[in-house]
Design a protein around this motif. Structure first.
Motif, PDB file in Angstrom:
ATOM      1  N   GLU A 160       0.827  -1.208   0.000  1.00 19.44           N
ATOM      2  CA  GLU A 160       0.000   0.000   0.000  1.00 19.44           C
ATOM      3  C   GLU A 160       0.866   1.265   0.000  1.00 19.44           C
ATOM      4  OE1 GLU A 160      -2.306  -3.413   1.322  1.00 19.44           O
ATOM      5  OE2 GLU A 160      -0.351  -2.614   1.950  1.00 19.44           O
ATOM      6  N   THR A 161       1.964   1.227   0.766  1.00 17.39           N
ATOM      7  CA  THR A 161       2.867   2.377   0.794  1.00 17.39           C
ATOM      8  C   THR A 161       3.541   2.575  -0.558  1.00 17.39           C
ATOM      9  OG1 THR A 161       3.266   2.047   3.158  1.00 17.39           O
ATOM     10  CG2 THR A 161       4.873   3.378   1.943  1.00 17.39           C
ATOM     11  N   ALA A 162       3.919   1.474  -1.181  1.00 15.19           N
ATOM     12  CA  ALA A 162       4.565   1.557  -2.498  1.00 15.19           C
ATOM     13  C   ALA A 162       3.627   2.174  -3.528  1.00 15.19           C
ATOM     14  CB  ALA A 162       5.009   0.172  -2.951  1.00 15.19           C
ATOM     15  N   PHE A 163       2.380   1.741  -3.545  1.00 17.37           N
ATOM     16  CA  PHE A 163       1.432   2.281  -4.515  1.00 17.37           C
ATOM     17  C   PHE A 163       1.060   3.722  -4.181  1.00 17.37           C
ATOM     18  CE2 PHE A 163       1.161  -1.933  -6.140  1.00 17.37           C
ATOM     19  CZ  PHE A 163       0.676  -1.798  -7.444  1.00 17.37           C
ATOM     20  N   GLY A 164       1.063   4.067  -2.899  1.00 13.03           N
ATOM     21  CA  GLY A 164       0.831   5.450  -2.518  1.00 13.03           C
ATOM     22  C   GLY A 164       1.931   6.362  -3.040  1.00 13.03           C
ATOM     23  N   GLU A 165       3.170   5.916  -2.936  1.00  8.36           N
ATOM     24  CA  GLU A 165       4.291   6.700  -3.449  1.00  8.36           C
ATOM     25  C   GLU A 165       4.279   6.762  -4.973  1.00  8.36           C
ATOM     26  OE1 GLU A 165       7.666   9.035  -3.735  1.00  8.36           O
ATOM     27  OE2 GLU A 165       6.407   8.605  -1.980  1.00  8.36           O
ATOM     28  N   LEU A 166       3.943   5.639  -5.613  1.00  5.08           N
ATOM     29  CA  LEU A 166       3.851   5.624  -7.081  1.00  5.08           C
ATOM     30  C   LEU A 166       2.809   6.633  -7.553  1.00  5.08           C
ATOM     31  CD1 LEU A 166       5.165   3.962  -9.429  1.00  5.08           C
ATOM     32  CD2 LEU A 166       3.087   2.550  -9.393  1.00  5.08           C
ATOM     33  N   ALA A 167       1.662   6.650  -6.883  1.00  2.27           N
ATOM     34  CA  ALA A 167       0.603   7.595  -7.235  1.00  2.27           C
ATOM     35  C   ALA A 167       1.044   9.036  -6.983  1.00  2.27           C
ATOM     36  CB  ALA A 167      -0.665   7.287  -6.436  1.00  2.27           C
ATOM     37  N   PHE A 203      -3.366   0.730  -8.766  1.00  2.00           N
ATOM     38  CA  PHE A 203      -2.811   2.012  -9.189  1.00  2.00           C
ATOM     39  C   PHE A 203      -3.924   3.001  -9.517  1.00  2.00           C
ATOM     40  CE2 PHE A 203      -1.194   4.774 -12.658  1.00  2.00           C
ATOM     41  CZ  PHE A 203      -0.200   5.440 -11.946  1.00  2.00           C
ATOM     42  N   LEU A 204      -4.943   2.522 -10.226  1.00  2.00           N
ATOM     43  CA  LEU A 204      -6.055   3.387 -10.614  1.00  2.00           C
ATOM     44  C   LEU A 204      -6.740   3.958  -9.369  1.00  2.00           C
ATOM     45  CD1 LEU A 204      -7.540   4.406 -13.140  1.00  2.00           C
ATOM     46  CD2 LEU A 204      -9.051   2.422 -12.954  1.00  2.00           C
ATOM     47  N   GLU A 205      -6.922   3.129  -8.366  1.00  2.00           N
ATOM     48  CA  GLU A 205      -7.522   3.609  -7.122  1.00  2.00           C
ATOM     49  C   GLU A 205      -6.614   4.630  -6.439  1.00  2.00           C
ATOM     50  OE1 GLU A 205      -9.290   1.886  -2.865  1.00  2.00           O
ATOM     51  OE2 GLU A 205      -8.296   0.531  -4.274  1.00  2.00           O
ATOM     52  N   ALA A 206      -5.307   4.371  -6.473  1.00  2.00           N
ATOM     53  CA  ALA A 206      -4.358   5.252  -5.790  1.00  2.00           C
ATOM     54  C   ALA A 206      -4.298   6.643  -6.424  1.00  2.00           C
ATOM     55  CB  ALA A 206      -2.973   4.616  -5.780  1.00  2.00           C
ATOM     56  N   VAL A 207      -4.569   6.727  -7.732  1.00  2.00           N
ATOM     57  CA  VAL A 207      -4.562   8.040  -8.410  1.00  2.00           C
ATOM     58  C   VAL A 207      -5.968   8.585  -8.572  1.00  2.00           C
ATOM     59  CG1 VAL A 207      -2.368   7.685  -9.603  1.00  2.00           C
ATOM     60  CG2 VAL A 207      -4.511   6.968 -10.715  1.00  2.00           C
ATOM     61  N   GLY A 208      -6.909   8.072  -7.796  1.00  2.00           N
ATOM     62  CA  GLY A 208      -8.263   8.619  -7.780  1.00  2.00           C
ATOM     63  C   GLY A 208      -9.045   8.401  -9.049  1.00  2.00           C
ATOM     64  N   GLU A 209      -8.864   7.213  -9.664  1.00  2.27           N
ATOM     65  CA  GLU A 209      -9.575   6.893 -10.911  1.00  2.27           C
ATOM     66  C   GLU A 209      -9.318   7.962 -11.982  1.00  2.27           C
ATOM     67  OE1 GLU A 209     -11.459   4.007 -11.160  1.00  2.27           O
ATOM     68  OE2 GLU A 209     -10.857   3.530  -9.100  1.00  2.27           O
ATOM     69  N   HIS A 210      -8.111   8.397 -12.086  1.00  7.58           N
ATOM     70  CA  HIS A 210      -7.768   9.515 -12.973  1.00  7.58           C
ATOM     71  C   HIS A 210      -8.198   9.223 -14.414  1.00  7.58           C
ATOM     72  CE1 HIS A 210      -5.566  12.820 -14.791  1.00  7.58           C
ATOM     73  NE2 HIS A 210      -5.283  13.261 -13.578  1.00  7.58           N
ATOM     74  N   PRO A 211      -8.884  10.174 -15.060  1.00 14.22           N
ATOM     75  CA  PRO A 211      -9.410   9.906 -16.406  1.00 14.22           C
ATOM     76  C   PRO A 211      -8.339   9.705 -17.468  1.00 14.22           C
ATOM     77  CG  PRO A 211      -9.696  12.231 -15.832  1.00 14.22           C
ATOM     78  CD  PRO A 211      -9.265  11.526 -14.587  1.00 14.22           C
ATOM     79  N   ARG A 212      -7.118  10.165 -17.228  1.00 14.69           N
ATOM     80  CA  ARG A 212      -6.063  10.014 -18.243  1.00 14.69           C
ATOM     81  C   ARG A 212      -5.283   8.715 -18.105  1.00 14.69           C
ATOM     82  NH1 ARG A 212      -7.435  12.856 -22.572  1.00 14.69           N
ATOM     83  NH2 ARG A 212      -8.370  14.805 -21.860  1.00 14.69           N
ATOM     84  N   VAL A 213      -5.574   7.930 -17.085  1.00 15.52           N
ATOM     85  CA  VAL A 213      -4.915   6.629 -16.934  1.00 15.52           C
ATOM     86  C   VAL A 213      -5.540   5.643 -17.911  1.00 15.52           C
ATOM     87  CG1 VAL A 213      -4.511   4.658 -15.424  1.00 15.52           C
ATOM     88  CG2 VAL A 213      -4.280   6.977 -14.526  1.00 15.52           C
ATOM     89  N   MET A 214      -4.747   5.220 -18.879  1.00 20.64           N
ATOM     90  CA  MET A 214      -5.204   4.248 -19.867  1.00 20.64           C
ATOM     91  C   MET A 214      -4.192   3.099 -19.946  1.00 20.64           C
ATOM     92  SD  MET A 214      -8.115   5.470 -21.020  1.00 20.64           S
ATOM     93  CE  MET A 214      -8.499   4.957 -22.696  1.00 20.64           C
ATOM     94  N   ILE A 215      -4.516   2.107 -20.768  1.00 22.99           N
ATOM     95  CA  ILE A 215      -3.701   0.894 -20.878  1.00 22.99           C
ATOM     96  C   ILE A 215      -3.142   0.773 -22.285  1.00 22.99           C
ATOM     97  CG2 ILE A 215      -3.785  -1.642 -20.901  1.00 22.99           C
ATOM     98  CD1 ILE A 215      -6.077  -1.402 -18.802  1.00 22.99           C
ATOM     99  N   TYR A 236     -11.505  -4.542 -19.025  1.00 19.62           N
ATOM    100  CA  TYR A 236     -10.843  -3.235 -19.032  1.00 19.62           C
ATOM    101  C   TYR A 236     -10.935  -2.493 -20.365  1.00 19.62           C
ATOM    102  CZ  TYR A 236      -8.762  -5.271 -14.835  1.00 19.62           C
ATOM    103  OH  TYR A 236      -8.573  -5.868 -13.612  1.00 19.62           O
ATOM    104  N   HIS A 237     -11.850  -2.877 -21.242  1.00 19.30           N
ATOM    105  CA  HIS A 237     -11.881  -2.281 -22.580  1.00 19.30           C
ATOM    106  C   HIS A 237     -12.044  -0.770 -22.548  1.00 19.30           C
ATOM    107  CE1 HIS A 237     -16.322  -2.011 -22.404  1.00 19.30           C
ATOM    108  NE2 HIS A 237     -16.248  -3.163 -21.763  1.00 19.30           N
ATOM    109  N   ASP A 238     -12.745  -0.245 -21.545  1.00 19.53           N
ATOM    110  CA  ASP A 238     -12.928   1.205 -21.461  1.00 19.53           C
ATOM    111  C   ASP A 238     -11.626   1.951 -21.202  1.00 19.53           C
ATOM    112  OD1 ASP A 238     -15.626   1.070 -21.922  1.00 19.53           O
ATOM    113  OD2 ASP A 238     -16.197   1.129 -19.807  1.00 19.53           O
ATOM    114  N   ARG A 239     -10.623   1.249 -20.709  1.00 16.55           N
ATOM    115  CA  ARG A 239      -9.340   1.876 -20.387  1.00 16.55           C
ATOM    116  C   ARG A 239      -8.241   1.518 -21.391  1.00 16.55           C
ATOM    117  NH1 ARG A 239      -8.943   5.921 -16.246  1.00 16.55           N
ATOM    118  NH2 ARG A 239     -10.717   5.590 -14.850  1.00 16.55           N
TER     119      ARG A 239
END
Length: 352
Positions: A160-167, A203-215, A236-239
Motif C-alpha cells: 500500500e505504501t509503495a502504490f501510494g508513493e507511485l501515485a 494504481f487506478l484507485e491510488a490516483v483517484g480513478e484519474h481519467p487520463r490513466v489508460m492501458i 478493461y476495454h474502457d481503459r
C-alpha cells in the motif's frame, strides 16, 4: 464503412540503429511505409529519429517531422516514453541496471535521474499536443516489484505504501496530461508495479480513478504470465487506449514454467515470437476490440528470440492488416426482415 481500428502501425524502438535505413527519421519512415505500415510509434529517447525536447516547444519542428512522415506514407501513432517512465520510480536494487536508460551525466544520481525522467514524460505530453496526438505510451516504473513473491512474508502496509508513493509521483504528471488533453497509456508489463489487472486497479484507485490513466494492451506479456488476455479486454476495454500487437508462446516442461529458470530467451518456457509464430489468439483479440469499438492504432512491437527483425517487420504489416475487421453496417439476416409494425408485434406476442 472503414474499420474502427487503425493500422498497421510499427514501434520503431527495436529497429533504430546507426546504419541506413534505421539511422534517421526520413530513412526509417520511408522504410516503414515501403513495408505497408500506415503509422509509426516513436521512441522519444533516440535523437537519431526524434528530438523530444525540441518537439515539446517547436511547432515548426513538429510540422517538419509530420511532413517527412506524410511524404513517406505514414503518420505518428503515439510517442513512447517507456524508458523515461521506467525511471519515474526505481527501487534501489535496480539503480545500476536502469542507469543506462538515462544520460551518462545522471548515472549514479537517482534523485537527479528521477527529476529528469519526470521532465521527459511531461515533454512528451507537450510534444503530443503539438503533433495532434491524443495519447502517449509509457511504463509506470516500480517500487514494489522486488517483493512480488510473498516470501519472506511482506510486512503489512508495504504494498500500500509503495502504490501510494507511485501515485504521488504520477498524479501531477497525469494532471499535466489532462490539461493538454492527452491520455497516458501504461503498458502492463512484468518489472513494473502495474503488471496485471489487479495491480492496475490498485494504481487506478491510488490516483483517484484519474481519467487520463489508460492501458497499452500487449497480450504477449499476458501469455507469458498465463493471464486470460481475452477476458482482460472484457474487463478493461474502457481503459484500453493503445495496442501493441506482439506474439508469444508458453511451453512449460518438467523443468520450468512461468519463471523459466533463469534461462536465455531461446531456452525459456515463455518466449516472445514474431507475429503468427506464437500462440496468441489475434483473431479473438481483434474481434473483441472491434466489438467494443476500439478505434485507435494496432502497432507491431517486434520482439522475437529467433527470427530476424527485418523479416518480422516485413511479415507484420500484412498480418495486422489481415486481422483488422471492417465493422459491418448491417446484420447478416437483414434481407429476411421487414418494417417494424407495432400492431404486428402485439399480435405475434398474443397481446390484445
Amino acid at each position: 464503412m472503414a474499420s474502427l481500428i487503425k493500422g498497421p502501425g510499427i514501434f520503431l524502438a527495436q529497429f533504430a540503429g546507426d546504419a541506413a535505413p534505421f539511422n534517421s527519421w526520413e530513412a526509417i519512415t520511408r522504410w516503414a511505409g515501403s513495408l505497408g505500415y500506415k503509422g509509426v510509434q516513436v521512441p522519444t529517447w533516440d535523437k537519431r529519429q526524434f528530438d523530444l525536447e525540441t518537439a515539446a516547444v517547436s511547432d515548426t519542428y513538429c510540422q517538419q517531422i509530420l511532413g517527412i512522415a506524410e511524404a513517406n506514407g505514414v503518420t505518428i501513432t503515439e510517442l513512447s516514453t517507456h524508458l523515461q517512465g521506467q525511471l519515474v520510480a526505481v527501487h534501489p536494487a535496480y539503480d545500476e541496471a536502469f542507469d543506462g536508460f538515462a544520460p551518462e551525466a545522471l548515472r549514479g544520481k537517482p534523485a537527479e535521474r528521477q527529476r529528469w525522467a519526470v521532465e521527459q514524460v511531461r515533454f512528451a505530453a507537450q510534444a503530443s499536443r503539438r503533433l495532434g496526438l491524443n495519447s502517449s505510451v509509457s511504463f509506470t516504473g516500480a517500487l514494489a516489484w522486488p517483493y512480488l513473491y510473498p516470501w519472506p512474508q511482506r510486512p503489512a502496509g508495504l504494498i500500500e505504501t509503495a502504490f501510494g508513493e507511485l501515485a504521488k509521483r504520477w498524479r501531477p504528471i497525469l494532471d499535466f496530461y489532462d490539461e493538454l488533453g492527452v491520455d497516458l497509456c501504461y503498458e502492463i508489463h512484468p518489472g513494473e508495479d502495474i503488471f496485471d489487472g489487479a495491480s492496475f486497479e490498485m494504481f487506478l484507485e491510488a490516483v483517484g480513478e484519474h481519467p487520463r490513466v489508460m492501458i497499452n494492451y500487449d497480450p504477449s506479456h499476458f501469455m507469458l504470465m498465463q493471464l486470460d488476455y481475452l477476458a482482460f479486454i472484457d474487463i478493461y476495454h474502457d481503459r484500453i487506449g493503445a495496442f501493441h500487437v506482439k506474439d508469444a508462446e508458453f511451453n512449460p516442461t518438467g523443468r520450468q514454467g512461468v519463471y523459466s529458470g533463469y534461462q536465455s530467451w531461446v531456452n525459456r518456457a515463455g518466449r516472445f515470437r514474431s507475429l503468427g509464430d506464437g500462440q496468441v489468439d489475434f483473431t479473438g483479440i481483434f474481434s473483441k476490440l472491434a466489438a467494443y469499438g476500439y478505434d485507435r492504432w494496432a502497432v507491431l512491437e517486434w520482439e522475437c528470440c529467433l527470427k530476424h527483425p527485418e523479416v518480422g517487420a516485413a511479415e507484420g504489416a500484412p498480418f495486422i492488416d489481415k486481422h483488422i475487421i471492417r465493422v459491418t453496417e448491417k446484420a447478416f439476416d437483414d434481407f429476411a426482415g421487414g418494417k417494424t409494425d407495432p400492431a404486428q408485434i402485439r399480435r405475434m406476442l398474443g397481446i390484445g
